[in-house]
Design an enzyme around this catalytic site. Structure first.
Site, mmCIF file in Angstrom:
data_model
loop_
_atom_site.group_PDB
_atom_site.id
_atom_site.type_symbol
_atom_site.label_atom_id
_atom_site.label_comp_id
_atom_site.label_asym_id
_atom_site.label_seq_id
_atom_site.Cartn_x
_atom_site.Cartn_y
_atom_site.Cartn_z
ATOM 1 C CB SER A 167 65.254 -58.520 -12.339
ATOM 2 O OG SER A 167 65.582 -58.688 -13.683
ATOM 3 C CB SER B 17 69.404 -62.176 -17.893
ATOM 4 O OG SER B 17 68.736 -63.376 -18.167
ATOM 5 C CD GLU B 18 63.514 -62.127 -18.848
ATOM 6 O OE1 GLU B 18 64.505 -61.542 -19.332
ATOM 7 O OE2 GLU B 18 62.738 -62.813 -19.523
ATOM 8 C CG ASN B 19 67.678 -65.225 -15.131
ATOM 9 O OD1 ASN B 19 67.899 -64.403 -16.011
ATOM 10 N ND2 ASN B 19 68.504 -66.222 -14.870
#
Lengths: 231, 224, 231, 224
Positions: D94, D52-54
């Site tokens: 990320s 998850s890019e967060n």
């Protein structure tokens, strides 16, 4: 789950003649000792090695030098090694010196998909020869390109079977960036852990960067033993 | 009247003076060799954090024998301890701190300094090149760069020059030079002599400095 | 030892009309809630705000919008906020959209003294308008410049009096890079710790990046409450 | 013979087919909306890590009510859990993973895809622009980019075009398109129809696709 090598010899089979490799460590601290020893025994030749230093005459990358396995060295400080000096002066070894912070950032860039960046380090010095100089807001900067490797050898204190790594104290140094910049990254860990044992908020190298692991006991030689005496 | 001091006394004079550059609250990088010794003189009432570019923010004293951890060294590869409240980081983060001008002060050694602030301290052509390590990054990153060195080389020739002869470490990067004879500031107007060590005359300093020296109106004397 | 603010109101006095500020968080997660509330009350105007998102209508940066304190917003996704849309369409608010990864890297670059870098994101899209495109090894990349701020407001789980910070789970997000990119960085922490209490190997933001701290209890509103039901 | 399906059935068809793109050992980023639903169909014997890019590598299932942590969300801002062996990181790290091509696969939604692999999925001129989020980075970083979407828009017009009309998210970035009617690969030779959903004819697919379609010699049928 990552590949768990059964031996360092198996692990370094990923490295071939003419491979470009990155090797973690600052001085002798944080180097993957057993992977280096196995690489010496593998007798692969014509390596390009990217590492901050090049070991000492009888330990670390110095052993690869002694066996004439390195064609080219990219680092920031190579002054602890007589054989290094001999090979450079004899024209047997090519050396590319890069400022330490630039080297760290070039490796980070390589792993992070940044092809190039600008840095002030080296402007007006021999390092700038042949490099683009560009002015941003009144200051000159050099263009520096990212670095990647065919194989990165890193050392961690702990690693789990997902490839997550935690380093110890100043043995972290170049290891995390190199882990990310290797097409194949092999981690030599002092302790293997099961997934979930390492704190998810405390991982230094997320497992995505690591392709295989091997457990290894470290000698940890000290270059400059310096102590306080009790008053 | 020239002053004769042995090497140890010279080093102590220079490093004690260099210590005065450090203010409470400062983050400081000390170079390898003589600059590292400055740490020994930091007054305990000062709240100072020493950064080591190999990834330690908060260098402590040297370890006692039973505290030695081979994984804990400074940039000079000496075993050290971590001070309370220290943080470890990787080399990219460490140089992000440096390059991003988060350090208040760097104290480094020098081979040559020019009156425009150019510094040469990493290679002598014809000799084996060992590498620049972190010096080229550190001279650009710190808010203030202080060079500490002998005023003249072992042949008695000036090391503070109109222009450096050796390959540079950085261009226009030096703010202050502290030697065994004087303290000089690099300014827009030129190199200003601001302090002079007791026993030396202004004329003697000028004679042993190739660079043009502007004499400060408020020239101080440093007692030995 | 860092400055310990006695209130959020005191802390946000570092921010003036026309200041550029960075505010940590992804959505409402990891935002410095109380510093934002104090900033609303301070009534400073004409802010340029750099943040991934712009809050929701009644919480986070949405409160600054409601009070018309923001002139320009730099972010990657601003779709959770009706007032935002209204102000943009009315020409009251300037918005600069940046791909999320580029935004994160621009902020990292700003804090790390990198004036500019190249990235593939946005090539051939409206983001590339007016930007230099350069080819490295057969691929096109955009030049992107670093971002810094007059003041960065970040939120951490724990912070010590040296300014060292540890974040919780995905509340880390943009906070560490923003902490490094602010000329003044103020950390709102859930728990204050004494130096030495936080593990030196587990610090996310080394204290050098932080100028002052304030303790704050968080509401932690949830935008999309999503749960599994027990089988 | 066209096929009528309700929206839920269409989504299930597409996401189940998309799940087949995921191989054991893969690191995968699933976009917001329909792509996130693919996670529900990942076969348990596959060893897959969802990013998850967060800042979460290793998304777990949705939390039970008593497990909800407001500080733990996915990129769609939904509360989630972390899988065993997960790691958190900051947004720069990320996207270093993403941009550095460490992800094996990204599955994203699309508004338009062109036969050369151009993707548009972030803005419609004249409508309020919400922002591209991480999509522009993700399309460049993953080793394989799969777009899942309806074959035609709500007016029945093709979404797979000779050239995108909407502003692009990325140029030449798409590897495969999965719709409720077909699976198509972007190749050097052009867009190749490789699978067709049971009930649709090749002629119907061609008629509902503006892009030129090359019909694979090994065209497969997907049963509903």
């Amino acid at each position: 789950m990552k590949h768990m090598y059964t031996s360092c010899h198996e692990a370094v089979k990923e490295i071939h003649d003419h491979s470009t490799i990155m090797v973690g460590g600052f001085g002798l601290v944080g180097i993957p000792e057993n992977l280096i020893l196995a690489l010496v025994e593998s007798n692969v030749k014509h390596l390009t090695v990217i590492s901050n230093n090049c070991g000492v005459d009888d330990w670390g990358l110095g052993l690869l030098l002694k066996h004439k396995q390195i064609d080219k060295m990219i680092g920031s400080y190579v002054g602890e090694n007589k054989e290094f000096e001999r090979q450079v002066l004899a024209g047997e070894l090519e050396v590319e010196l890069t400022p330490q912070g630039t080297l760290a950032e070039k490796i980070r860039a390589g792993g992070a998909g940044i092809p190039a960046f600008y840095t002030p380090a080296g402007v007006g010095t021999p390092i700038a020869d042949g490099k683009e100089v560009r002015n941003f807001d009144g200051t000159d900067y050099l263009l520096q390109e990212g670095l990647t490797a065919d194989v990165s050898l890193v050392r961690a204190l702990k690693g789990d079977r997902h490839g997550n790594l935690i380093y110890n104290k100043t043995a972290r140094n170049f290891n995390p960036m190199m882990a990310a910049a290797g097409a194949v990254t092999i981690a030599e860990v002092e302790e293997l852990a099961e997934p979930g044992e390492l704190p998810a908020d405390g991982i230094h190298t997320p497992g995505i960067y690591v392709q295989g692991l091997i457990e290894g006991k470290q000698e940890k030689r000290i270059e400059r033993y310096t102590v306080s005496t009790h008053a | 009247m020239a002053v004769k001091m042995d090497k140890a006394a010279t080093r102590e004079l220079i490093t004690r003076r260099a210590e005065q550059e450090i203010e409470s609250g400062f983050y400081v990088n000390l170079g390898i060799g003589m600059p590292t010794m400055v740490a020994n003189y930091i007054q305990p009432e000062k709240d100072v954090v020493l950064q080591s570019e190999n990834g330690l923010l908060g260098i402590g004293r040297s370890p006692y024998e039973d505290e030695v951890d081979p994984d804990l060294i400074n940039a000079g590869k000496e075993t050290v301890t971590a001070a309370p409240g220290a943080a470890y980081c990787d080399s990219a983060e460490s140089f992000a701190m440096i390059r991003g001008e988060h350090l208040d002060l760097a104290i480094l050694g020098g081979m040559e300094v020019a009156e425009n602030g150019d510094l040469a301290n990493w290679m002598i052509p014809g000799k084996m090149i060992k590498g620049m390590g972190g010096a080229m990054d550190i001279v650009h990153g710190s808010k203030k760069v202080v060079i500490i060195m002998d005023h003249v080389n072992k042949h008695g020739d000036p090391k503070i020059l109109k222009a450096c002869k050796l390959p540079l470490t950085g261009k226009g990067v030096v703010d202050r030079i502290i030697t065994d004879r004087a303290v000089m500031d690099v300014t827009e107007a030129g190199l200003v002599l601001v302090e002079i060590v007791e026993g030396w005359s202004v004329e003697e300093i000028k004679a042993s400095t190739e660079a043009e020296l502007i004499i400060s109106d408020e020239l101080l004397e440093i007692s030995q």
